[in-house]
Design a protein around this motif. Sequence first.
Motif, PDB file in Angstrom:
ATOM      1  N   ILE A 128       0.618  -1.699   0.483  1.00  0.00           N
ATOM      2  CA  ILE A 128      -0.138  -0.366  -0.454  1.00  0.00           C
ATOM      3  C   ILE A 128       0.911   1.423  -0.047  1.00  0.00           C
ATOM      4  O   ILE A 128       1.396   1.497   1.211  1.00  0.00           O
ATOM      5  N   ALA A 129       0.840   2.492  -0.612  1.00  0.00           N
ATOM      6  CA  ALA A 129       1.530   2.979  -1.334  1.00  0.00           C
ATOM      7  C   ALA A 129       1.282   4.427  -0.041  1.00  0.00           C
ATOM      8  O   ALA A 129       0.174   4.346  -0.175  1.00  0.00           O
ATOM      9  N   LYS A 130       2.058   5.984  -0.842  1.00  0.00           N
ATOM     10  CA  LYS A 130       1.110   6.479  -0.082  1.00  0.00           C
ATOM     11  C   LYS A 130       0.068   6.956  -0.294  1.00  0.00           C
ATOM     12  O   LYS A 130      -0.581   7.555   0.554  1.00  0.00           O
ATOM     13  N   ASP A 131       0.293   6.845  -1.366  1.00  0.00           N
ATOM     14  CA  ASP A 131      -1.202   7.441  -2.188  1.00  0.00           C
ATOM     15  C   ASP A 131      -2.844   6.586  -1.882  1.00  0.00           C
ATOM     16  O   ASP A 131      -3.050   6.267  -2.602  1.00  0.00           O
ATOM     17  N   GLN A 132      -2.627   5.243  -1.299  1.00  0.00           N
ATOM     18  CA  GLN A 132      -3.183   4.244  -1.225  1.00  0.00           C
ATOM     19  C   GLN A 132      -3.537   3.643  -2.270  1.00  0.00           C
ATOM     20  O   GLN A 132      -4.418   2.738  -2.495  1.00  0.00           O
ATOM     21  N   SER A 133      -2.438   3.604  -3.215  1.00  0.00           N
ATOM     22  CA  SER A 133      -1.846   2.610  -4.517  1.00  0.00           C
ATOM     23  C   SER A 133      -1.789   0.974  -3.623  1.00  0.00           C
ATOM     24  O   SER A 133      -1.129   1.428  -3.197  1.00  0.00           O
ATOM     25  N   THR A 134      -2.185   0.393  -4.750  1.00  0.00           N
ATOM     26  CA  THR A 134      -1.802  -1.332  -3.918  1.00  0.00           C
ATOM     27  C   THR A 134      -0.746  -1.607  -4.971  1.00  0.00           C
ATOM     28  O   THR A 134      -1.681  -1.401  -6.497  1.00  0.00           O
ATOM     29  N   GLN A 135      -0.428  -2.870  -4.216  1.00  0.00           N
ATOM     30  CA  GLN A 135       0.301  -3.458  -5.940  1.00  0.00           C
ATOM     31  C   GLN A 135       0.922  -4.473  -5.027  1.00  0.00           C
ATOM     32  O   GLN A 135       1.526  -5.202  -4.344  1.00  0.00           O
ATOM     33  N   PRO A 136       0.192  -5.772  -5.407  1.00  0.00           N
ATOM     34  CA  PRO A 136       0.609  -7.322  -5.327  1.00  0.00           C
ATOM     35  C   PRO A 136       2.578  -7.182  -4.949  1.00  0.00           C
ATOM     36  O   PRO A 136       2.974  -6.782  -6.285  1.00  0.00           O
ATOM     37  N   LEU A 137       3.071  -8.204  -3.680  1.00  0.00           N
ATOM     38  CA  LEU A 137       4.384  -7.246  -3.548  1.00  0.00           C
ATOM     39  C   LEU A 137       4.734  -9.512  -3.928  1.00  0.00           C
ATOM     40  O   LEU A 137       5.833  -9.637  -4.224  1.00  0.00           O
ATOM     41  N   GLN A 138       4.221 -10.193  -3.429  1.00  0.00           N
ATOM     42  CA  GLN A 138       4.227 -11.714  -3.029  1.00  0.00           C
ATOM     43  C   GLN A 138       3.530 -12.974  -2.859  1.00  0.00           C
ATOM     44  O   GLN A 138       2.362 -12.750  -1.727  1.00  0.00           O
ATOM     45  N   THR A 139       3.443 -14.097  -3.289  1.00  0.00           N
ATOM     46  CA  THR A 139       2.139 -14.857  -3.603  1.00  0.00           C
ATOM     47  C   THR A 139       3.278 -16.524  -2.945  1.00  0.00           C
ATOM     48  O   THR A 139       4.202 -16.603  -3.383  1.00  0.00           O
ATOM     49  N   MET A 140       2.444 -16.673  -1.731  1.00  0.00           N
ATOM     50  CA  MET A 140       2.748 -18.039  -1.062  1.00  0.00           C
ATOM     51  C   MET A 140       1.958 -18.610  -1.071  1.00  0.00           C
ATOM     52  O   MET A 140       0.436 -18.642  -0.866  1.00  0.00           O
ATOM     53  N   TRP A 141       2.139 -20.768  -1.437  1.00  0.00           N
ATOM     54  CA  TRP A 141       1.799 -21.648  -1.105  1.00  0.00           C
ATOM     55  C   TRP A 141       1.888 -21.456   0.981  1.00  0.00           C
ATOM     56  O   TRP A 141       3.086 -21.895   1.140  1.00  0.00           O
ATOM     57  N   ILE A 142       0.747 -21.801   0.936  1.00  0.00           N
ATOM     58  CA  ILE A 142       1.280 -23.248   2.681  1.00  0.00           C
ATOM     59  C   ILE A 142      -0.021 -23.734   3.067  1.00  0.00           C
ATOM     60  O   ILE A 142      -1.414 -24.052   2.926  1.00  0.00           O
ATOM     61  N   HIS A 143       0.845 -25.182   3.948  1.00  0.00           N
ATOM     62  CA  HIS A 143      -0.088 -26.304   3.237  1.00  0.00           C
ATOM     63  C   HIS A 143      -0.142 -26.346   5.019  1.00  0.00           C
ATOM     64  O   HIS A 143       0.845 -26.718   5.745  1.00  0.00           O
ATOM     65  N   ILE A 144      -1.870 -26.513   5.565  1.00  0.00           N
ATOM     66  CA  ILE A 144      -1.605 -26.644   6.896  1.00  0.00           C
ATOM     67  C   ILE A 144      -2.128 -28.002   6.703  1.00  0.00           C
ATOM     68  O   ILE A 144      -3.596 -28.850   5.639  1.00  0.00           O
TER      69      ILE A 144
END
Length: 292
Positions: A128-144
């Motif tokens: 979340i940038a200062k102007d409230q715009s958004t950008q994907p950073l990282q995605t991950m699997w997590i196995h429960i």
Amino acid sequence: MKTIQKIAGVLLLCLFGTAASCTLIHAHAPGQPQVVMINGRLPASYFDPFIQNSTSLRIPDELVIDRIKVGTSVSFLIDRKLIPLPPNVLDSLQFQWDFGDDSKTEIGDAPHHTYNKTGSYVVKTIIIAKDQSTQPLQTMWIHIVPEDTYTLPNAKIAVNGSHHDDLNYDIAFGIENTYDSKSSGKGSAPIVSSTWTFDPETKKTGDSIPYSYDQTKEYGIVVLQIQDANGLISQDYAYMGKVATPAATTTVSPQKSQKGSKSLIFLGLGIVSIIVGWVAVSIFRSFSAKRI
């Protein structure tokens, strides 16, 4: 290496681009530094070949190999030092977490989260940038998993009854080929579903799927996801190389067949006549020689 280069050519990966240009779940390009730690460890790198948005098939770009027991608190941490941005920009950023289990999103650098149901979840981290715009950073699997000794399923694609460890298949486009998941391993629980994606718009379910690639395409990428009874997911992919379509077999009509048969009969009779004539001449010459 050739396959990876071809597959990489179809990827749309957008690390630190504009929010408008990043409509896909992929955000962490292969070769870029990982920035998210889970329980104090960086996830294993996972190269996914398929362009896929988050509203359909869930395909992240990082894979958490560690199995985490259900009901256990999981710690997440973003290491800001690993993000290749100027300090003045980095200091103004916030990070939003979507844990993939329909829980509320959280904002922070180091949240904790507990999963109360087994399954494979996609964790997404959003800038979340200062102007409230958004950008994907990282995605991950997590196995429960239900217990520490739990074995995950192992997806494997077979094409026309054959599985190739190098993920390369040469097939004819324009005709149906059969894709099946029968080579997959079930792990600790039985497999309950197999989901296939042949194109971003073409999704099918089933253990064995006939599918024909359009002849105008130069190659295809198949993704298989299998899910077990406890919601744990495994995926496999394969590269489809295009080869020439086999020539269609020609069926001889009954009329042509009858004509062909008659021609063979006449040819046979002609050969027999020649042989009989040759024998008769030989006998006549032999008889004439004895009389002389």
